[in-house]
Design a protein around this motif. Sequence first.
Motif, PDB file in Angstrom:
ATOM      1  N   UNK A 173       0.816  -1.215   0.000  1.00 15.72           N
ATOM      2  CA  UNK A 173       0.000   0.000   0.000  1.00 15.72           C
ATOM      3  C   UNK A 173       0.845   1.259   0.000  1.00 15.72           C
ATOM      4  N   UNK A 174       0.291   2.303   0.573  1.00 16.55           N
ATOM      5  CA  UNK A 174       0.950   3.598   0.624  1.00 16.55           C
ATOM      6  C   UNK A 174       1.092   4.023   2.077  1.00 16.55           C
ATOM      7  N   UNK A 175       2.175   4.735   2.361  1.00 17.37           N
ATOM      8  CA  UNK A 175       2.388   5.320   3.680  1.00 17.37           C
ATOM      9  C   UNK A 175       2.318   6.833   3.514  1.00 17.37           C
ATOM     10  N   UNK A 176       1.526   7.476   4.360  1.00 19.07           N
ATOM     11  CA  UNK A 176       1.422   8.927   4.368  1.00 19.07           C
ATOM     12  C   UNK A 176       2.169   9.425   5.599  1.00 19.07           C
ATOM     13  N   UNK A 177       3.069  10.378   5.415  1.00 19.26           N
ATOM     14  CA  UNK A 177       3.859  10.857   6.542  1.00 19.26           C
ATOM     15  C   UNK A 177       4.152  12.345   6.407  1.00 19.26           C
ATOM     16  N   UNK A 178       4.367  12.987   7.543  1.00 18.28           N
ATOM     17  CA  UNK A 178       4.803  14.375   7.557  1.00 18.28           C
ATOM     18  C   UNK A 178       6.120  14.517   8.310  1.00 18.28           C
ATOM     19  N   UNK A 179       6.869  13.418   8.430  1.00 17.51           N
ATOM     20  CA  UNK A 179       8.133  13.441   9.163  1.00 17.51           C
ATOM     21  C   UNK A 179       9.109  14.447   8.548  1.00 17.51           C
ATOM     22  N   UNK A 180       9.092  14.608   7.231  1.00 17.39           N
ATOM     23  CA  UNK A 180       9.977  15.579   6.579  1.00 17.39           C
ATOM     24  C   UNK A 180       9.658  17.003   7.034  1.00 17.39           C
ATOM     25  N   UNK A 181       8.380  17.268   7.291  1.00 15.72           N
ATOM     26  CA  UNK A 181       7.949  18.587   7.746  1.00 15.72           C
ATOM     27  C   UNK A 181       8.417  18.826   9.184  1.00 15.72           C
ATOM     28  N   UNK A 182       8.302  17.806  10.034  1.00 13.73           N
ATOM     29  CA  UNK A 182       8.760  17.908  11.423  1.00 13.73           C
ATOM     30  C   UNK A 182      10.265  18.166  11.442  1.00 13.73           C
TER      31      UNK A 182
END
Length: 174
Positions: free
Chosen positions: A118-127
């Motif tokens: 599937x797909x992983x959605x993340x905002x770790x790059x933003x953090x």
Amino acid sequence: MSQPEGFVEPGKEKKFCKLVKSLYGLKQPPKQWHEKFDQVVLSYCFQINNSDKCVYVKQFDDSGCIILCLYVDDILIFGSNMHFINDMKSFLSSNFDMKDLGPIDVILGIKLIKKNDGMVLTQSHYVEKLLKKFNYFDVKLVSTPYDSSIKLKKILSKEISSLKYSQIIGFCCI
């Protein structure tokens, strides 16, 4: 874009207004764009999602599907088959001026990572970006000091009055 009511001159109905402001600053152009996009996509047998009017789905007989997500003038295309996606790109480019930006990496501040299941959605790059901006990225972890003589115990009662709760945590609720 259609001419504003009251400003249409007889014999010049086919003329159009020169857009002085950008698409993002006016009310009518985004509405007109969305109506045009609806017409084109619905003519290609897509259905509008009931929960979000900017999501379009087309189901194929062989259990394949394609999903279009529209955000202002950006379109995200998901499909169960690369053939469906390429057909959709060809269809859209025949109806609109468009640029193919290739596989998705980041959209609306959310990073999409394709996995086998599937797909992983993340905002770790933003953090990480925020931590670097405020010089906290390379901060060393420290343990929080605490009084080891304090013992916590579980309260068995399921209901605690708001007065008793406020006394426990040390402030008064009004």
